[in-house]
Design an enzyme around this catalytic site. Structure first.
Site, PDB file in Angstrom:
ATOM      1  N   SER A  77      43.649  39.298  43.146  1.00  0.00           N
ATOM      2  CA  SER A  77      45.053  39.204  42.737  1.00  0.00           C
ATOM      3  C   SER A  77      45.242  39.779  41.327  1.00  0.00           C
ATOM      4  O   SER A  77      44.286  39.878  40.551  1.00  0.00           O
ATOM      5  CB  SER A  77      45.504  37.736  42.757  1.00  0.00           C
ATOM      6  OG  SER A  77      45.332  37.203  44.049  1.00  0.00           O
TER       7      SER A  77
HETATM    8  C1  LIG Z   1      44.080  37.837  47.702  1.00  0.00           C
HETATM    9  S1  LIG Z   1      42.457  37.673  48.313  1.00  0.00           S
HETATM   10  C2  LIG Z   1      41.450  37.008  47.023  1.00  0.00           C
HETATM   11  C3  LIG Z   1      42.017  35.996  46.127  1.00  0.00           C
HETATM   12  C4  LIG Z   1      41.110  35.499  45.013  1.00  0.00           C
HETATM   13  N1  LIG Z   1      41.885  34.503  44.326  1.00  0.00           N
HETATM   14  C5  LIG Z   1      40.768  36.612  44.038  1.00  0.00           C
HETATM   15  O1  LIG Z   1      41.636  36.953  43.226  1.00  0.00           O
HETATM   16  O2  LIG Z   1      39.660  37.155  44.095  1.00  0.00           O
HETATM   17  C6  LIG Z   1      42.576  36.363  49.505  1.00  0.00           C
HETATM   18  C7  LIG Z   1      41.257  35.949  50.092  1.00  0.00           C
HETATM   19  O3  LIG Z   1      41.507  34.984  51.122  1.00  0.00           O
HETATM   20  C8  LIG Z   1      40.505  35.149  52.112  1.00  0.00           C
HETATM   21  N2  LIG Z   1      40.952  34.479  53.328  1.00  0.00           N
HETATM   22  C9  LIG Z   1      41.959  34.816  54.184  1.00  0.00           C
HETATM   23  N3  LIG Z   1      42.058  33.918  55.186  1.00  0.00           N
HETATM   24  C10 LIG Z   1      41.095  32.975  54.960  1.00  0.00           C
HETATM   25  C11 LIG Z   1      40.696  31.811  55.650  1.00  0.00           C
HETATM   26  N4  LIG Z   1      41.281  31.402  56.790  1.00  0.00           N
HETATM   27  N5  LIG Z   1      39.685  31.076  55.137  1.00  0.00           N
HETATM   28  C12 LIG Z   1      39.056  31.466  53.988  1.00  0.00           C
HETATM   29  N6  LIG Z   1      39.371  32.584  53.313  1.00  0.00           N
HETATM   30  C13 LIG Z   1      40.390  33.322  53.778  1.00  0.00           C
HETATM   31  C14 LIG Z   1      40.354  36.657  52.193  1.00  0.00           C
HETATM   32  O4  LIG Z   1      39.144  37.060  52.776  1.00  0.00           O
HETATM   33  C15 LIG Z   1      40.445  37.047  50.724  1.00  0.00           C
HETATM   34  O5  LIG Z   1      39.191  37.096  50.111  1.00  0.00           O
END
Ligand SMILES: C[S@@+](CC[C@H](N)C(=O)[O-])C[C@H]1O[C@@H](n2cnc3c(N)ncnc32)[C@H](O)[C@@H]1O
Length: 242
Positions: A77
């Site tokens: 993000s």
């Molecule tokens: C916007 S990204 C990363 C956010 C993190 N705060 C960062 O800035 O590095 C959102 C993350 O949510 C994960 N994600 C999506 N659905 C998920 C789920 N059901 N369980 C766990 N992780 C999930 C994705 O793989 C991704 O790494």
């Protein structure tokens, strides 16, 4: 029982500064302070302590105010979103408290939580892409949060975060880094009375919701701002997306 308090919120700000002129973590934190995104001393301190540069893929510019691709249809993000979520959760990330980060991705925000709650607290990151969980552990090991990971007050798990992480519940602070069509019930259940959940909700149109749990177990839900996050979904659906 849940009560919706307000649906009026400011329009989302996509980017507070452009280009890659900011080439130091300190400069990024100063910019976030000058734009009024970082208000508290604790948030400024933790963002100074955890260098965002250690959490982005090699060859990318870490201090630009925009989300960045990290592979597997996921992003880290933007700095202003990390700062905003830290500000919203600051009073629920005191030393000794329990924090859960769902969709922990690169591990950046999770590492900030870990430093804030410290060794007497407990911090859990849940990420469903094993390669990202491994990447995040490598990043954390280079950062100021490394001792907490080693000592065991900080852990990263590969799992479906929609189920939360019951082992260390109840949580004072829960953050979700991906947009859910609806708030997953398990996350409300694992929130401590007095605790706070910050979660983007929606599909095409999304709002950052702040969920406060009252002493009697009821919740109040407030909309903070319009946002744009990748979906909180199944691993298969995420990897299928283009
Ligand atoms: C916007 S990204 C990363 C956010 C993190 N705060 C960062 O800035 O590095 C959102 C993350 O949510 C994960 N994600 C999506 N659905 C998920 C789920 N059901 N369980 C766990 N992780 C999930 C994705 O793989 C991704 O790494």
């Amino acid at each position: 029982m849940c009560r919706l308090i307000s649906t009026s919120f400011p329009l989302p700000q996509q980017q507070y500064w452009r280009g890659s002129s900011i080439n130091k973590n300190e400069g990024m934190v100063q910019h976030l302070q000058s734009f009024g995104i970082i208000k508290s001393k604790r948030v400024a301190e933790v963002m100074q302590t955890i260098d965002r540069g250690l959490f982005v893929p090699e060859g990318t510019t870490p201090y630009v105010d925009s989300p960045m691709q990290i592979g597997y249809n996921a992003t880290i993000s933007a700095p202003h979103m990390h700062a905003m979520c830290l500000e919203l959760l600051e009073s629920h990330l005191k030393p000794g408290m329990h924090a859960l980060d769902v969709g922990s991705g690169t591990g950046y925000l999770t590492a900030c939580f870990a430093v804030m709650v410290g060794a007497q607290g407990q911090t859990v990151g849940v990420e469903h892409i094993p390669e990202l969980a491994k990447f995040s552990i490598k990043n954390i090991e280079k950062s100021a949060a490394a001792p907490l990971l080693k000592e065991g007050s900080f852990s990263i798990h590969v799992a479906d975060g929609r189920q939360g992480w019951p082992e260390f519940a109840l949580y004072d602070a829960i953050h979700v880094g991906a947009a859910a069509p609806e708030i997953p019930p398990a996350l409300i259940e694992q929130l401590k009375p007095g605790g706070r959940l910050v979660i983007p909700v929606g599909t095409i149109s999304q709002e950052l919701k702040v969920v406060n749990k009252n002493a009697d177990g009821t919740v109040n839900i407030q909309s903070e701002t319009g946002v744009r996050y990748v979906p909180l979904t199944s691993r298969e659906a995420q990897l299928r997306e283009r």
